[in-house]
Write a protein that holds these residues in place. Sequence first.
Motif, PDB file in Angstrom:
ATOM      1  N   GLU A  37      49.571   9.197  50.670  1.00 46.61           N
ATOM      2  CA  GLU A  37      49.463   9.748  49.320  1.00 46.61           C
ATOM      3  C   GLU A  37      50.800  10.115  48.692  1.00 46.61           C
ATOM      4  O   GLU A  37      50.886  10.255  47.472  1.00 46.61           O
ATOM      5  N   ARG A  38      51.850  10.263  49.487  1.00 48.87           N
ATOM      6  CA  ARG A  38      53.156  10.630  48.921  1.00 48.87           C
ATOM      7  C   ARG A  38      53.969   9.414  48.490  1.00 48.87           C
ATOM      8  O   ARG A  38      55.092   9.557  48.022  1.00 48.87           O
ATOM      9  N   GLN A  39      53.417   8.238  48.629  1.00 51.63           N
ATOM     10  CA  GLN A  39      54.162   7.042  48.237  1.00 51.63           C
ATOM     11  C   GLN A  39      54.407   7.031  46.740  1.00 51.63           C
ATOM     12  O   GLN A  39      53.655   7.605  45.957  1.00 51.63           O
ATOM     13  N   GLY A  40      55.459   6.336  46.342  1.00 54.18           N
ATOM     14  CA  GLY A  40      55.820   6.226  44.930  1.00 54.18           C
ATOM     15  C   GLY A  40      56.576   4.926  44.703  1.00 54.18           C
ATOM     16  O   GLY A  40      56.462   3.991  45.495  1.00 54.18           O
ATOM     17  N   CYS A  41      57.358   4.877  43.642  1.00 59.80           N
ATOM     18  CA  CYS A  41      58.123   3.679  43.315  1.00 59.80           C
ATOM     19  C   CYS A  41      59.144   3.375  44.410  1.00 59.80           C
ATOM     20  O   CYS A  41      59.799   4.274  44.941  1.00 59.80           O
ATOM     21  N   CYS A  42      59.289   2.094  44.739  1.00 57.83           N
ATOM     22  CA  CYS A  42      60.249   1.688  45.773  1.00 57.83           C
ATOM     23  C   CYS A  42      61.687   1.764  45.279  1.00 57.83           C
ATOM     24  O   CYS A  42      62.629   1.616  46.063  1.00 57.83           O
ATOM     25  N   GLY A  43      61.885   1.965  43.973  1.00 60.84           N
ATOM     26  CA  GLY A  43      63.231   2.071  43.418  1.00 60.84           C
ATOM     27  C   GLY A  43      63.830   0.765  42.967  1.00 60.84           C
ATOM     28  O   GLY A  43      64.990   0.704  42.548  1.00 60.84           O
ATOM     29  N   GLN A  44      63.023  -0.290  43.010  1.00 61.15           N
ATOM     30  CA  GLN A  44      63.540  -1.615  42.692  1.00 61.15           C
ATOM     31  C   GLN A  44      64.186  -1.735  41.305  1.00 61.15           C
ATOM     32  O   GLN A  44      65.261  -2.342  41.182  1.00 61.15           O
ATOM     33  N   PRO A  57      67.429   9.059  46.451  1.00 60.87           N
ATOM     34  CA  PRO A  57      66.383  10.079  46.659  1.00 60.87           C
ATOM     35  C   PRO A  57      64.984   9.479  46.706  1.00 60.87           C
ATOM     36  O   PRO A  57      64.139   9.896  47.504  1.00 60.87           O
ATOM     37  N   GLY A  58      64.735   8.483  45.862  1.00 55.41           N
ATOM     38  CA  GLY A  58      63.443   7.822  45.869  1.00 55.41           C
ATOM     39  C   GLY A  58      63.213   7.038  47.155  1.00 55.41           C
ATOM     40  O   GLY A  58      62.101   7.014  47.687  1.00 55.41           O
ATOM     41  N   MET A  59      64.260   6.395  47.641  1.00 51.02           N
ATOM     42  CA  MET A  59      64.146   5.668  48.912  1.00 51.02           C
ATOM     43  C   MET A  59      63.768   6.626  50.034  1.00 51.02           C
ATOM     44  O   MET A  59      62.891   6.322  50.858  1.00 51.02           O
ATOM     45  N   LYS A  60      64.415   7.767  50.068  1.00 50.55           N
ATOM     46  CA  LYS A  60      64.133   8.742  51.122  1.00 50.55           C
ATOM     47  C   LYS A  60      62.704   9.259  51.021  1.00 50.55           C
ATOM     48  O   LYS A  60      62.054   9.515  52.044  1.00 50.55           O
ATOM     49  N   ASN A  61      62.214   9.400  49.801  1.00 48.02           N
ATOM     50  CA  ASN A  61      60.828   9.838  49.615  1.00 48.02           C
ATOM     51  C   ASN A  61      59.858   8.811  50.189  1.00 48.02           C
ATOM     52  O   ASN A  61      58.880   9.168  50.859  1.00 48.02           O
ATOM     53  N   ILE A  62      60.135   7.530  49.929  1.00 46.98           N
ATOM     54  CA  ILE A  62      59.270   6.472  50.445  1.00 46.98           C
ATOM     55  C   ILE A  62      59.307   6.447  51.965  1.00 46.98           C
ATOM     56  O   ILE A  62      58.269   6.327  52.635  1.00 46.98           O
ATOM     57  N   ILE A  63      60.507   6.561  52.527  1.00 41.44           N
ATOM     58  CA  ILE A  63      60.637   6.565  53.989  1.00 41.44           C
ATOM     59  C   ILE A  63      59.806   7.694  54.586  1.00 41.44           C
ATOM     60  O   ILE A  63      59.030   7.490  55.527  1.00 41.44           O
ATOM     61  N   SER A  64      59.963   8.878  54.037  1.00 43.45           N
ATOM     62  CA  SER A  64      59.215  10.038  54.545  1.00 43.45           C
ATOM     63  C   SER A  64      57.714   9.839  54.409  1.00 43.45           C
ATOM     64  O   SER A  64      56.935  10.174  55.309  1.00 43.45           O
TER      65      SER A  64
END
Length: 239
Positions: A37-44, A57-64
């Motif tokens: 549920e915490r997934q978001g934009c991959c930052g592409q 920061p967005g990449m780190k959010n996706i990783i987490s």
Amino acid sequence: MNINFYVTCIGDALKSRMARDSVLLLEQLGCKVNFPERQGCCGQPAINSGYIKEAIPGMKNIISALEENDDPIVSPAGSCTYAIKSYPGYLADEPEWARRAEKVAARMHDLTSFIVNTLGVVDVGARLPGKAVYHPSCSLFRKLGVKEEPLTLLKNVQGLELLPFQNPETCCGFGGTFSVKMAEISGEIVKEKVEHLMEAQPEYLIGADVSCLLNIGGRLQREGRPVKVMHIAEVLMSR
């Protein structure tokens, strides 16, 4: 098999049917689908525009978000799959994050290669009578090396005839932010793409990256072409 589903921004905001059919297809093939549920934009978009620092920061959010288990991560978009697989390089100056990114990247699969190579399925029991052309997106074909898997699945769709057309592997002109920054050039590229695929007189245009389908489909619509545009997940769920 337990898997995680990475829906992508377009799947979430614009093409919910594609996302739904991807999940239904995976469930039909015996997968138990988890949605982090915490997934978001991959930052592409930021990455492609050169804003790497701002995208971190967005990449780190996706990783987490994708670390909640060790199961495979399946995405219906080659471009997003490739973006996440590229995280380790962008995070090279932060070894711990780079290590975590590598572990996530190793679990990423595009939908078609996961079905064929991991699940070992080439015929999902789909049926779609008619003639179609398949567009191999640059991210899926060039960057990820996924070429035969989508074609294998489509060739086993009952009633579907895949038509050859001129220069199928040429870019459609979307290229993420390229289509915005270089709109005139992008427009000419997709115009040529449509000219080539319409020579085959298809009833369907099929692809495995919705971004390309939106671009080509937009041109088809503006030209008044009676071609139905479908993501491969929608085709594979046709009965």
